[in-house]
Design an enzyme around this catalytic site. Structure first.
Site, PDB file in Angstrom:
ATOM      1  N   ALA A 153     -24.969 -25.503  29.084  1.00 59.48           N
ATOM      2  CA  ALA A 153     -25.003 -25.604  27.620  1.00 59.48           C
ATOM      3  C   ALA A 153     -23.828 -26.425  27.100  1.00 59.48           C
ATOM      4  CB  ALA A 153     -24.995 -24.213  27.004  1.00 59.48           C
ATOM      5  N   TYR A 154     -22.650 -26.177  27.649  1.00 59.30           N
ATOM      6  CA  TYR A 154     -21.456 -26.922  27.231  1.00 59.30           C
ATOM      7  C   TYR A 154     -21.599 -28.398  27.592  1.00 59.30           C
ATOM      8  CZ  TYR A 154     -16.527 -28.273  26.924  1.00 59.30           C
ATOM      9  OH  TYR A 154     -15.339 -28.892  26.616  1.00 59.30           O
TER      10      TYR A 154
END
Length: 245
Positions: A153-154
């Site tokens: 996600a990051y």
């Protein structure tokens, strides 16, 4: 005091970590610095005090980087106080780590609001207001190339940052304004070290050929180069990671 003779920098997320070091480094180069912070006023004030104590000029301004009205007001303050904006360093961001199968989607939305929407909001004002000869520096991450589990996600949010950076550099043709991104590797900040045991830190420090973690000062030096003497570098992502591949 002539407030238009010196270069002026806005540093988002400038109250701590890499952003704080960038504030002090740019101030040492003679920039008047606007220290943007999200919620920690004491740390932002400490950053300002460090600059002023060293003979520089700085102010602290609160703004949510994903709020277009707040960011517009941030630029307004910079222009009123120091006469204009020459450098925008967008260091504000948040990191949520989780396997894709387990990620909290509300946390995902919050991170993407700050990291992706925030890059668009800050970039929009920077594109409109940075003076000729200026520079915009965004922050990505070297984890994009490392593909570490738990970072999907990051890394996805920072992939968006890189895309915006490369395209904005081309959209500003004719303006004499550069747009680049710095992508740090493991860097010894409180955010990075928190929650990691000594074995994990030692293992990550051994990854680059230089065999140590990066420091906020290492990253700030790259930003200072892009903000000043490195003006011929444009539309690039600089992987400042000690040689991790």
């Amino acid at each position: 005091m002539n407030t238009t003779s010196a270069r002026v920098a806005i540093v988002t997320g400038g109250s701590r970590g890499i952003g704080r070091q960038v504030v002090e480094r740019l101030a040492a180069d003679g920039h008047a610095v606007v220290v943007n912070y999200g919620g920690n006023r004491p740390e932002a004030d400490a950053a300002v005090d460090a600059v002023v104590g060293a003979g520089g000029r700085a102010i602290a301004v609160q703004a949510d980087v994903a709020d277009e009205k707040a960011v517009s007001a941030l630029f307004d303050v910079a222009e009123r106080t120091f006469g204009g904006v020459d450098v925008v360093v967008h260091a504000a961001g948040i990191m949520v780590l989780s396997p894709v199968a387990d990620i909290d989607l509300d946390a995902l939305d919050r991170m993407h609001r700050t990291n992706i929407r925030g890059t668009f909001v800050v970039g929009q004002q920077a594109a409109r207001r940075v003076r000729s000869g200026g520079a915009i520096v965004n922050f990505s991450t070297s984890v994009l190339g490392l593909a570490l589990p738990g970072y999907a996600a990051y890394a996805a949010s920072k992939g968006a940052v890189e895309a915006v950076t490369l395209i904005l550099a081309r959209e500003l043709r004719g303006r004499d304004v550069t747009v680049n991104a710095v992508a740090p590797g493991p860097t010894a900040t409180a955010l990075f070290l928190d929650g990691k045991d000594e074995e994990t830190v030692a293992r990550m420090a051994a990854q680059p050929p230089l065999e140590r973690l990066g420091t906020p000062s290492d990253i700030a030096e790259v930003v200072a180069f892009l903000a000043g003497p490195g003006h011929w570098v444009n539309g690039q992502v600089i992987r400042a990671n000690g040689g991790i591949v």
